[in-house]
Design an enzyme around this catalytic site. Structure first.
Site, PDB file in Angstrom:
ATOM      1  N   CYS A  84      -3.796  49.395  80.022  1.00 33.16           N
ATOM      2  CA  CYS A  84      -3.316  49.645  79.778  1.00 33.16           C
ATOM      3  C   CYS A  84      -1.218  48.396  79.286  1.00 33.16           C
ATOM      4  CB  CYS A  84      -2.055  50.907  80.596  1.00 33.16           C
ATOM      5  SG  CYS A  84      -3.100  52.155  81.338  1.00 33.16           S
TER       6      CYS A  84
ATOM      7  N   ARG B 184      -5.538  45.073  72.728  1.00 31.74           N
ATOM      8  CA  ARG B 184      -5.634  45.338  74.471  1.00 31.74           C
ATOM      9  C   ARG B 184      -6.685  46.421  74.389  1.00 31.74           C
ATOM     10  NH1 ARG B 184      -2.177  43.049  78.470  1.00 31.74           N
ATOM     11  NH2 ARG B 184      -2.943  44.106  79.474  1.00 31.74           N
TER      12      ARG B 184
ATOM     13  N   TRP C  60      -4.364  53.469  79.152  1.00 31.88           N
ATOM     14  CA  TRP C  60      -6.447  53.366  78.518  1.00 31.88           C
ATOM     15  C   TRP C  60      -6.537  53.847  80.320  1.00 31.88           C
ATOM     16  CZ3 TRP C  60     -10.754  50.685  81.706  1.00 31.88           C
ATOM     17  CH2 TRP C  60     -11.452  50.404  80.221  1.00 31.88           C
TER      18      TRP C  60
ATOM     19  N   ASN D 262       1.499  51.537  84.187  1.00 31.98           N
ATOM     20  CA  ASN D 262      -0.212  49.790  84.844  1.00 31.98           C
ATOM     21  C   ASN D 262      -0.367  50.077  85.903  1.00 31.98           C
ATOM     22  OD1 ASN D 262       0.162  50.166  81.999  1.00 31.98           O
ATOM     23  ND2 ASN D 262       0.348  47.766  82.272  1.00 31.98           N
ATOM     24  N   GLY D 263      -1.863  50.273  86.233  1.00 29.91           N
ATOM     25  CA  GLY D 263      -2.669  50.193  87.045  1.00 29.91           C
ATOM     26  C   GLY D 263      -3.136  51.295  87.523  1.00 29.91           C
TER      27      GLY D 263
ATOM     28  N   GLU E  41     -29.198  36.871  83.601  1.00 31.17           N
ATOM     29  CA  GLU E  41     -28.013  36.377  82.424  1.00 31.17           C
ATOM     30  C   GLU E  41     -27.679  35.390  81.904  1.00 31.17           C
ATOM     31  OE1 GLU E  41     -26.467  38.779  81.590  1.00 31.17           O
ATOM     32  OE2 GLU E  41     -24.124  38.397  81.091  1.00 31.17           O
TER      33      GLU E  41
ATOM     34  N   LYS F 135     -25.794  34.839  77.979  1.00 32.65           N
ATOM     35  CA  LYS F 135     -24.900  33.996  77.565  1.00 32.65           C
ATOM     36  C   LYS F 135     -25.478  32.920  76.833  1.00 32.65           C
ATOM     37  CE  LYS F 135     -23.221  36.810  78.391  1.00 32.65           C
ATOM     38  NZ  LYS F 135     -23.352  39.010  78.896  1.00 32.65           N
TER      39      LYS F 135
ATOM     40  N   GLU G 272     -26.825  33.778  73.576  1.00 35.92           N
ATOM     41  CA  GLU G 272     -25.573  34.607  72.551  1.00 35.92           C
ATOM     42  C   GLU G 272     -24.371  34.047  71.785  1.00 35.92           C
ATOM     43  OE1 GLU G 272     -24.269  37.731  75.945  1.00 35.92           O
ATOM     44  OE2 GLU G 272     -24.123  39.353  73.985  1.00 35.92           O
TER      45      GLU G 272
ATOM     46  N   HIS H 138     -47.429  29.767  85.758  1.00 33.87           N
ATOM     47  CA  HIS H 138     -48.713  29.928  85.608  1.00 33.87           C
ATOM     48  C   HIS H 138     -48.318  30.431  83.724  1.00 33.87           C
ATOM     49  CE1 HIS H 138     -49.492  32.476  89.507  1.00 33.87           C
ATOM     50  NE2 HIS H 138     -48.234  32.343  89.498  1.00 33.87           N
TER      51      HIS H 138
ATOM     52  N   LYS I 240     -20.074  43.930  69.784  1.00 31.65           N
ATOM     53  CA  LYS I 240     -19.949  44.137  70.602  1.00 31.65           C
ATOM     54  C   LYS I 240     -20.446  45.931  71.292  1.00 31.65           C
ATOM     55  CE  LYS I 240     -17.718  44.020  74.950  1.00 31.65           C
ATOM     56  NZ  LYS I 240     -18.456  43.429  75.303  1.00 31.65           N
TER      57      LYS I 240
HETATM   58  C1  AGP Z   1     -23.876  41.059  76.782  1.00 28.63           C
HETATM   59  O1  AGP Z   1     -23.177  39.997  76.619  1.00 28.63           O
HETATM   60  C2  AGP Z   1     -23.608  41.767  75.265  1.00 28.63           C
HETATM   61  N1  AGP Z   1     -22.628  41.856  74.096  1.00 28.63           N
HETATM   62  C3  AGP Z   1     -25.262  43.131  75.294  1.00 28.63           C
HETATM   63  O2  AGP Z   1     -26.187  42.407  76.069  1.00 28.63           O
HETATM   64  C4  AGP Z   1     -24.445  44.516  76.068  1.00 28.63           C
HETATM   65  O3  AGP Z   1     -24.467  43.926  77.361  1.00 28.63           O
HETATM   66  C5  AGP Z   1     -25.998  44.905  75.378  1.00 28.63           C
HETATM   67  O4  AGP Z   1     -25.412  45.918  73.881  1.00 28.63           O
HETATM   68  C6  AGP Z   1     -25.223  46.445  76.268  1.00 28.63           C
HETATM   69  O5  AGP Z   1     -24.000  46.779  76.350  1.00 28.63           O
HETATM   70  P1  AGP Z   1     -23.467  48.389  76.525  1.00 28.63           P
HETATM   71  O6  AGP Z   1     -23.243  47.705  78.106  1.00 28.63           O
HETATM   72  O7  AGP Z   1     -22.137  48.329  76.276  1.00 28.63           O
HETATM   73  O8  AGP Z   1     -24.048  49.507  77.134  1.00 28.63           O
END
Ligand code: AGP
Length: 607
Positions: A2, A27, A73, A99-100, A480, A484, A487, A503, A602
């Site tokens: 928000c 935002r 939001w 907000n919050g 993870e 990162k 990407e 292995h 995204k």
């Molecule tokens: C993560 O850094 C990525 N942008 C990607 O793996 C993402 O997590 C994935 O596409 C799933 O998205 P979601 O959580 O919106 O479903």
């Protein structure tokens, strides 16, 4: 997240409020509104884009030079016209934006309800307007102070009243608020960016402070009423920097937000008696008793959060838990037994593969629980139960704070199911509560001491291939960390369970090959040490993410990215943070577009 905007001065408030709200659009929001005092207070608000609000105002402008505005939001109540802010009390004489989260909202609402108050929205905000009206005795400042004393939570609010139309009274309790000092006019905002084109002189309102804004400036006092002399801060950021609150990239800003995201995700959901209350999740004891299988489905980072979930649910609840890539599951023939729960995890709630897998599971008789960050998303609408993660909008394509909130959400779910099933000993519940509450400070410490991470980033910035290993929960974090790095740095990396190295992949470890080892799990500590020895024996360079009080690791590894010692159940949550920062610094050294990496979107809403 928000946004708040306020104005007191000689100019018409509505266009200025609208302009400020537009500057907060980045935002993310689902509705917007303004309230302007000119004798009586007029309110205009609308679900959807600010353009809709602008059209309303164009049709019928509201005159007046004191006003508050808001972009919402959703947290309590779906995005809609009626839930959009500002909110007024029944008389319309007290109007509030906020907000919050008000944590004791349900209790306050029923108390006010029993005294005859009627509500026109589902929000926690409206409660504040009613509380202020009820406590008003000729002084708005005292009424707001008294209302705030009853409202628990992490929030910021701004209030105006028809009785005192020359001022805005605002309070900060954790959610940010700043005052912009103009020439004969004063602005209030949740973000400097909203008013940076009007002034560069600001007063920063700190936690548990109240501010009274008039056209002559602002006075700040503590919630308890003592005066505060706050120096003026002169800001010389450019607009782009301001959007990121002074950080160079959204990703870095979002990494820094993680401690508060954890607090927000927990807020109001755990009480002092070790009970967890998850609004939107209703897995009662009848369902929990029958529950014999949990299937987690997700993609990318959300899938990695699911890997952590699998460990948590299996270990704590002793319920067989699997985690499936949604794009695989949707075309497989999953065996879904009756008494099963499918947990679909998605930051956006719009990922096409995750939606398809979730629908498939539901069509086969599984109960569907959505863990998502976006209120009103498709996944949240289709699920039987929804747990919102409250990470706020995530702008960087590389997910960090949303991942963190997904982990926290799963610990909360484990508590919820465990208590409905009656399988968690009191001691274990206390241990989980302690672990959750310790996380924000631990993560803060990691973020504040990132010199070693920057040095490690330099050492791997031109590597050809990297490997990430770990066991159990540490393996989930390794996955993870590797994603990162891929990407945003575009370096090739692979993650695997530490035991898998020998292995096959060990053949690729030669002199200087960087191997990043996550080692927090004491139950498999020796085993991971053996993997480190295997790497060292081939000349590999070990960068360990480990507890900072572990002398053995400092002896063995080439570099240690230390994290504060914690309960093993939570070590991996904190351990992801150095890996997020490592990826960030490598990408930065390599000069990449960190927030918008090549080829990635995204939200992946196509198959
Ligand atoms: C993560 O850094 C990525 N942008 C990607 O793996 C993402 O997590 C994935 O596409 C799933 O998205 P979601 O959580 O919106 O479903």
């Amino acid at each position: 997240m928000c946004g708040i905007m306020g104005y007191v001065g000689p100019r018409q408030a509505a266009p200025l409020l609208l302009d400020g709200l537009q500057r907060l659009e980045y935002r993310g929001y689902d509705s917007a509104g303004v309230a302007v005092a000119n004798g009586p207070i007029s309110v205009r608000k609308a679900e959807g884009k600010i353009d809709r609000l602008a059209a309303l105002l164009q049709k019928e402008m509201i005159e007046g030079s004191v006003g508050i505005g808001h972009t919402r939001w959703a947290t309590h109540g779906a995005p809609s016209d009626r839930n959009a802010h500002p909110h007024a009390d029944s008389s319309g004489k007290f109007v509030v934006v906020h907000n919050g989260i008000i944590e004791n909202f349900a209790q306050l609402r029923s108390e006010l309800g029993s005294k005859g108050h009627e509500f026109t929205s589902d929000t926690d905000t409206e409660i504040l307007a009613h509380l202020i009206a009820r406590r008003y005795d000729g002084d708005l400042v005292s009424a707001v102070r008294s209302a705030v004393a009853s409202a628990e939570g992490a929030y910021a609010l701004a209030a105006i009243s028809e009785h005192e139309p020359d001022k805005i009274v605002a309070v900060r309790r954790i959610s940010p608020l700043v005052v912009g000092l103009g020439d004969g006019e004063t602005f209030l905002a949740s973000d400097i960016l909203a008013v940076l084109h009007h002034t560069r002189d600001f007063l920063i309102v700190e936690d548990d402070e109240m501010v009274v804004v008039t056209e002559d400036g602002a006075t700040i006092e503590s919630i308890s009423g003592s005066e505060i002399d706050r120096p003026v801060m002169h800001v010389d950021w450019d607009i782009e920097q301001a959007e990121k609150s002074g950080f160079d990239h959204f990703m870095l800003k979002e990494i820094h937000e993680q401690p508060s995201v954890i607090s927000e995700t927990i807020a109001g959901r755990l009480d002092n008696h070790n009970h967890v209350r998850l609004e939107g999740v209703n897995l009662d004891s009848t369902f929990a008793d029958e529950l014999n299988q949990i299937c987690i489905t997700a993609c990318g980072t959300a899938y990695h959060a699911g890997l952590v979930g699998r460990e948590i649910f299996s270990r704590l609840l002793r319920i067989p838990t699997s985690v499936e890539y949604a794009h695989e599951m949707r075309y497989a023939e999953p065996l879904i037994a009756s008494g099963s729960l499918t947990l679909a995890i998605s930051q956006s709630g719009e990922t096409a593969d995750t939606l398809a897998a979730a629908r498939l599971a539901r069509s086969q008789g599984s109960r569907l629980l959505a863990l998502t960050n976006v209120v009103g998303s498709t996944l949240s609408r289709e699920a039987d139960d929804v747990l919102y993660t409250r990470a706020g909008p995530e702008m960087s394509v590389a997910s960090t704070k949303a991942y963190m909130a997904m982990l926290i959400g799963q610990y909360l779910l484990a508590l919820h199911i465990g208590s409905a099933k009656g399988v968690l000993e009191e001691e274990l519940v206390e241990r989980i509560m302690r672990g959750l509450h310790a996380l924000p400070a631990d993560i803060e410490t990691i973020i504040e001491n990132d010199e070693e991470i920057v040095t490690a980033a330099r050492s791997i910035a031109s590597a050809e291939d990297l490997y990430f290993i770990g066991r159990g929960l540490d393996y989930a974090v390794a996955m993870e960390g590797s994603l990162k790095l891929k990407e945003i740095s575009y370096l090739h990396s692979e993650a695997m369970p530490a035991g898998e190295l020998k292995h096959g992949t060990l053949a690729l470890i030669t002199e200087g090959t960087p191997v990043i080892v996550v080692i927090t799990q004491q139950s498999v500590y020796e085993k991971t040490i053996s993997a480190i020895q295997e790497v060292k024996a081939r000349g590999g360079r070990v960068i360990a993410v480990a507890y900072q009080d572990d002398p053995i690791i400092y002896e063995l590894a080439d570099t240690v990215l230390g994290i504060p010692r914690s309960d093993d159940l939570f070590g991996p949550v904190a351990a992801v943070v150095p890996l997020q920062l490592l990826a960030y610094h490598v990408a930065r050294l390599r000069g990449h577009d960190i927030d918008q990496p090549r080829n990635l979107a995204k939200s992946v809403t196509v198959e």
